[in-house]
Design an enzyme around this catalytic site. Structure first.
Site, PDB file in Angstrom:
ATOM      1  N   GLU A  60       5.059   1.382  -8.028  1.00 21.40           N
ATOM      2  CA  GLU A  60       4.316   0.347  -7.279  1.00 21.40           C
ATOM      3  C   GLU A  60       3.075  -0.129  -8.051  1.00 21.40           C
ATOM      4  O   GLU A  60       2.026  -0.419  -7.478  1.00 21.40           O
ATOM      5  CB  GLU A  60       4.007   0.818  -5.859  1.00 21.40           C
ATOM      6  CG  GLU A  60       5.304   1.055  -5.102  1.00 21.40           C
ATOM      7  CD  GLU A  60       5.232   1.008  -3.603  1.00 21.40           C
ATOM      8  OE1 GLU A  60       4.296   0.424  -3.066  1.00 21.40           O
ATOM      9  OE2 GLU A  60       6.152   1.549  -2.984  1.00 21.40           O
ATOM     10  N   ARG A  97       0.896  -0.283  -2.001  1.00 17.34           N
ATOM     11  CA  ARG A  97      -0.023   0.557  -2.792  1.00 17.34           C
ATOM     12  C   ARG A  97      -0.904   1.421  -1.897  1.00 17.34           C
ATOM     13  O   ARG A  97      -1.342   2.514  -2.310  1.00 17.34           O
ATOM     14  CB  ARG A  97      -0.831  -0.334  -3.743  1.00 17.34           C
ATOM     15  CG  ARG A  97       0.051  -0.851  -4.873  1.00 17.34           C
ATOM     16  CD  ARG A  97      -0.520  -1.999  -5.674  1.00 17.34           C
ATOM     17  NE  ARG A  97       0.504  -2.460  -6.633  1.00 17.34           N
ATOM     18  CZ  ARG A  97       0.451  -3.591  -7.304  1.00 17.34           C
ATOM     19  NH1 ARG A  97      -0.570  -4.418  -7.149  1.00 17.34           N
ATOM     20  NH2 ARG A  97       1.421  -3.905  -8.158  1.00 17.34           N
ATOM     21  N   GLY A 119      -2.784  30.662 -11.590  1.00 13.92           N
ATOM     22  CA  GLY A 119      -2.411  31.397 -12.807  1.00 13.92           C
ATOM     23  C   GLY A 119      -0.904  31.388 -12.990  1.00 13.92           C
ATOM     24  O   GLY A 119      -0.244  30.383 -12.713  1.00 13.92           O
ATOM     25  N   PRO A 144      15.234  -3.371 -16.265  1.00 15.89           N
ATOM     26  CA  PRO A 144      15.101  -2.663 -17.549  1.00 15.89           C
ATOM     27  C   PRO A 144      13.979  -3.244 -18.411  1.00 15.89           C
ATOM     28  O   PRO A 144      13.280  -2.508 -19.098  1.00 15.89           O
ATOM     29  CB  PRO A 144      16.477  -2.850 -18.191  1.00 15.89           C
ATOM     30  CG  PRO A 144      17.416  -3.043 -17.042  1.00 15.89           C
ATOM     31  CD  PRO A 144      16.629  -3.714 -15.960  1.00 15.89           C
ATOM     32  N   THR A 163       1.628   0.610 -12.266  1.00 11.82           N
ATOM     33  CA  THR A 163       1.016   1.725 -13.005  1.00 11.82           C
ATOM     34  C   THR A 163      -0.512   1.697 -12.841  1.00 11.82           C
ATOM     35  O   THR A 163      -1.083   0.693 -12.388  1.00 11.82           O
ATOM     36  CB  THR A 163       1.317   1.584 -14.512  1.00 11.82           C
ATOM     37  OG1 THR A 163       0.780   0.315 -14.940  1.00 11.82           O
ATOM     38  CG2 THR A 163       2.807   1.630 -14.813  1.00 11.82           C
ATOM     39  N   GLN A 181     -17.406  32.098  -9.397  1.00 11.85           N
ATOM     40  CA  GLN A 181     -17.912  30.732  -9.466  1.00 11.85           C
ATOM     41  C   GLN A 181     -16.947  29.788 -10.216  1.00 11.85           C
ATOM     42  O   GLN A 181     -16.829  28.605  -9.882  1.00 11.85           O
ATOM     43  CB  GLN A 181     -19.281  30.729 -10.139  1.00 11.85           C
ATOM     44  CG  GLN A 181     -20.077  29.496  -9.809  1.00 11.85           C
ATOM     45  CD  GLN A 181     -21.482  29.555 -10.364  1.00 11.85           C
ATOM     46  OE1 GLN A 181     -21.677  29.753 -11.568  1.00 11.85           O
ATOM     47  NE2 GLN A 181     -22.463  29.386  -9.512  1.00 11.85           N
TER      48      GLN A 181
HETATM   49  N1  CAA Z   1      -1.131 -12.166  -3.914  1.00 14.20           N
HETATM   50  C1  CAA Z   1      -0.700 -13.446  -3.994  1.00 14.20           C
HETATM   51  N2  CAA Z   1      -0.382 -14.045  -5.160  1.00 14.20           N
HETATM   52  C2  CAA Z   1      -0.528 -13.334  -6.290  1.00 14.20           C
HETATM   53  C3  CAA Z   1      -0.980 -11.996  -6.274  1.00 14.20           C
HETATM   54  C4  CAA Z   1      -1.294 -11.428  -5.019  1.00 14.20           C
HETATM   55  N3  CAA Z   1      -1.710 -10.164  -4.905  1.00 14.20           N
HETATM   56  N4  CAA Z   1      -1.024 -11.560  -7.539  1.00 14.20           N
HETATM   57  C5  CAA Z   1      -0.620 -12.566  -8.320  1.00 14.20           C
HETATM   58  N5  CAA Z   1      -0.302 -13.638  -7.549  1.00 14.20           N
HETATM   59  C6  CAA Z   1       0.129 -14.971  -8.017  1.00 14.20           C
HETATM   60  C7  CAA Z   1      -0.899 -15.511  -8.987  1.00 14.20           C
HETATM   61  O1  CAA Z   1      -1.931 -16.180  -8.337  1.00 14.20           O
HETATM   62  C8  CAA Z   1      -0.065 -16.426  -9.856  1.00 14.20           C
HETATM   63  O2  CAA Z   1       0.080 -17.663  -9.225  1.00 14.20           O
HETATM   64  P1  CAA Z   1      -0.472 -19.003  -9.963  1.00 14.20           P
HETATM   65  O3  CAA Z   1       0.408 -19.135 -11.172  1.00 14.20           O
HETATM   66  O4  CAA Z   1      -0.291 -20.065  -8.936  1.00 14.20           O
HETATM   67  O5  CAA Z   1      -1.892 -18.720 -10.290  1.00 14.20           O
HETATM   68  C9  CAA Z   1       1.291 -15.761  -9.887  1.00 14.20           C
HETATM   69  O6  CAA Z   1       1.349 -14.887  -8.746  1.00 14.20           O
HETATM   70  C10 CAA Z   1       1.516 -14.968 -11.155  1.00 14.20           C
HETATM   71  O7  CAA Z   1       0.507 -13.994 -11.201  1.00 14.20           O
HETATM   72  P2  CAA Z   1      -0.212 -13.539 -12.530  1.00 14.20           P
HETATM   73  O8  CAA Z   1      -0.470 -14.712 -13.410  1.00 14.20           O
HETATM   74  O9  CAA Z   1      -1.365 -12.694 -12.141  1.00 14.20           O
HETATM   75  O10 CAA Z   1       0.949 -12.671 -13.173  1.00 14.20           O
HETATM   76  P3  CAA Z   1       0.924 -11.670 -14.388  1.00 14.20           P
HETATM   77  O11 CAA Z   1       2.142 -11.885 -15.170  1.00 14.20           O
HETATM   78  O12 CAA Z   1      -0.391 -11.703 -15.079  1.00 14.20           O
HETATM   79  O13 CAA Z   1       1.144 -10.243 -13.649  1.00 14.20           O
HETATM   80  C11 CAA Z   1       0.565  -8.225 -12.501  1.00 14.20           C
HETATM   81  C12 CAA Z   1       0.274  -9.698 -12.762  1.00 14.20           C
HETATM   82  C13 CAA Z   1      -0.573  -7.800 -11.574  1.00 14.20           C
HETATM   83  C14 CAA Z   1       0.556  -7.391 -13.767  1.00 14.20           C
HETATM   84  C15 CAA Z   1       1.933  -8.115 -11.764  1.00 14.20           C
HETATM   85  O14 CAA Z   1       2.997  -8.504 -12.585  1.00 14.20           O
HETATM   86  C16 CAA Z   1       2.197  -6.713 -11.242  1.00 14.20           C
HETATM   87  O15 CAA Z   1       1.691  -6.324 -10.178  1.00 14.20           O
HETATM   88  N6  CAA Z   1       3.034  -5.910 -11.971  1.00 14.20           N
HETATM   89  C17 CAA Z   1       3.423  -4.596 -11.470  1.00 14.20           C
HETATM   90  C18 CAA Z   1       4.670  -4.705 -10.652  1.00 14.20           C
HETATM   91  C19 CAA Z   1       4.856  -3.527  -9.751  1.00 14.20           C
HETATM   92  O16 CAA Z   1       3.950  -3.086  -9.054  1.00 14.20           O
HETATM   93  N7  CAA Z   1       6.093  -3.040  -9.691  1.00 14.20           N
HETATM   94  C20 CAA Z   1       6.423  -1.981  -8.781  1.00 14.20           C
HETATM   95  C21 CAA Z   1       7.883  -2.010  -8.525  1.00 14.20           C
HETATM   96  S1  CAA Z   1       8.318  -1.642  -6.890  1.00 14.20           S
HETATM   97  C22 CAA Z   1       8.318   0.036  -6.752  1.00 14.20           C
HETATM   98  O17 CAA Z   1       7.860   0.773  -7.582  1.00 14.20           O
HETATM   99  C23 CAA Z   1       8.850   0.464  -5.458  1.00 14.20           C
HETATM  100  C24 CAA Z   1       9.478   1.780  -5.414  1.00 14.20           C
HETATM  101  O18 CAA Z   1      10.671   1.892  -5.485  1.00 14.20           O
HETATM  102  C25 CAA Z   1       8.630   2.963  -5.107  1.00 14.20           C
END
Ligand code: CAA
Length: 384
Positions: A368, A248, A344, A133, A370, A284
């Site tokens: 997955e 993704r 339409g 949530p 936004t 067109q």
């Molecule tokens: N691969 C490996 N490690 C990663 C990574 C990646 N792609 N992305 C981030 N990390 C690591 C970072 O390196 C970091 O580690 P350190 O602290 O050692 O540097 C740690 O993870 C935290 O990462 P961030 O500091 O980048 O985290 P953030 O809070 O800034 O968030 C974000 C980053 C990209 C916004 C992430 O939170 C995100 O992807 N959010 C979206 C979540 C999402 O996609 N949810 C979908 C839900 S599932 C779904 O929808 C399925 C369904 O049912 C259809």
């Protein structure tokens, strides 16, 4: 560089196309209206090997590449995105995560039946439980906790918007094990749905992908065996991010399919509908719409295939999968809206399918990650 599919990839594409036409098209409007989960279609997809497409045969999968997966996702999504999201989550988020990061015992026990999509003669699929949530885009803010009790973890909390929420038998659950460690205090657990203390909430009444099985899942003092944690302690957030990078690609391909499904219907309609003495395709104003739709779809397709190719070649595909997803999903929204416009008044009613595709397109900009999250990932990737 070669812009050519292999014989095998084309066979998969054609099989998915036939399946979509013969098994998904009949009843797709009714399932959307009644919010009916396409369980029969998903079970048949499993029989054909599409629910564990990329898993190695030794673990019950079909051993195909990500390019084939993109082709199959596009074809299915042209017709029914509620079927394809179920397939995408099981393939990319559940099976891939288990195959890549699970240990041998976890793979034998959980991956094999999930890749087959069948166990004890019944549908057997998985779900990925990250969103909460108050933790959607801000995925590190997990409120679900998993307390280490020695032999087991005790899971408490609520997960939201879970695809396959009710139909899944196995959940991959992300939870906070140590709040002081931030993202390094998150773990991922394999949780069997029939474990005592799990409650499945009501199905969400959605704008699109209405057949898809979206639920909240509540955990109250759920005991999870120690051996069901995936990877080393604190690996859960990295697990989620790495798994979502592949997911993704699947959702980008879904968006591509929704767009190309709407485009194909717009072309067919424009060739038979007459106005001002000729087919509207001869005007067109309509031709330009179709030309722009075709061009954007092709660009989206190339981005999806590029990301898939990078994954198949063990390159880093974090950036390319986010680029594919943001572009394909925005293309899907734009193309489907234009397809309604080409039709339409007919486009606004259910029988012509394009209004449903327009509603289905919207979620590809949300789940997955936004479009805003994809831009964060792309921005960080290009500036690092
Ligand atoms: N691969 C490996 N490690 C990663 C990574 C990646 N792609 N992305 C981030 N990390 C690591 C970072 O390196 C970091 O580690 P350190 O602290 O050692 O540097 C740690 O993870 C935290 O990462 P961030 O500091 O980048 O985290 P953030 O809070 O800034 O968030 C974000 C980053 C990209 C916004 C992430 O939170 C995100 O992807 N959010 C979206 C979540 C999402 O996609 N949810 C979908 C839900 S599932 C779904 O929808 C399925 C369904 O049912 C259809």
């Amino acid at each position: 560089m070669q812009f050519q599919f292999t014989e095998e990839q084309l066979m998969i594409r054609d099989a998915a196309r036939d399946f979509a036409q013969n098994e998904c098209l009949p009843g797709v409007i009714e399932r959307d209206e009644k919010q009916q989960f396409p369980g029969e279609q998903v079970a048949k997809l499993a029989e054909l090997g599409f629910m564990g497409m990329m898993v190695k045969p030794e673990y019950g999968g079909a051993g195909m590449d990500t390019i084939s997966y993109v082709l199959a996702m596009e074809e299915l999504s042209k017709i029914d995105a509620s079927v394809s999201v179920s397939m995408s989550v099981n393939n990319s988020l559940v099976c891939w995560g288990l195959e890549e990061f699970g240990n041998k015992e976890q793979k034998e026990k959980y991956l094999t039946p999930l890749a087959r999509g069948r166990k004890d003669g019944k549908l057997h699929i998985g779900a990925f439980l990250l969103s909460e949530p108050e933790a959607g885009s801000d995925a590190t803010s997990q409120h679900t906790t998993a307390e280490d009790k020695g032999d087991y973890y005790l899971l408490n909390g609520t997960k939201n918007w879970i695809t396959n929420g009710n139909s899944a038998s196995v959940y991959l659950v992300m939870a906070q094990t140590d709040i002081t460690k931030g993202s390094k205090g998150i773990n991922t657990f394999i949780v069997e749905k029939n474990t005592p203390g799990i409650t499945v909430g009501a199905k969400e009444n959605k704008l699109g992908i209405r057949g898809s099985d979206t639920h909240s899942i509540m955990f109250q003092d759920v005991k999870v065996p120690k051996e069901n944690r995936i990877g080393p302690d604190g690996f859960g957030f990295t697990f989620a991010m790495k798994t979502l990078a592949g997911g993704r690609i699947g959702i980008a391909a879904q968006a591509l399919g929704i767009a190309s499904g709407a485009y194909e219907r717009a072309v067919d309609y424009a060739k038979q509908r007459k106005a001002f003495g000729k087919e509207i395709a001869q005007h067109q104003a309509i031709q330009f719409k179709l030309a722009d739709m075709a061009t954007r779809i092709e660009a989206a397709r190339l981005l999806c295939l590029r990301a898939a190719w990078e994954k198949d070649n063990h390159l880093d595909y974090t950036l390319s999968s986010s680029m594919a997803k943001v572009y394909a999903s925005e293309t899907a929204m734009w193309v489907t809206t234009e397809a309604v416009q080409v039709h339409g008044g007919y486009g606004y009613v259910k029988e012509y399918h394009v209004e449903r595709l327009m509603r289905d397109a919207k979620i590809t900009q949300i789940y997955e990650g936004t479009s805003e999250v994809q831009r964060i990932v792309i921005g960080r990737g290009i500036l690092k």
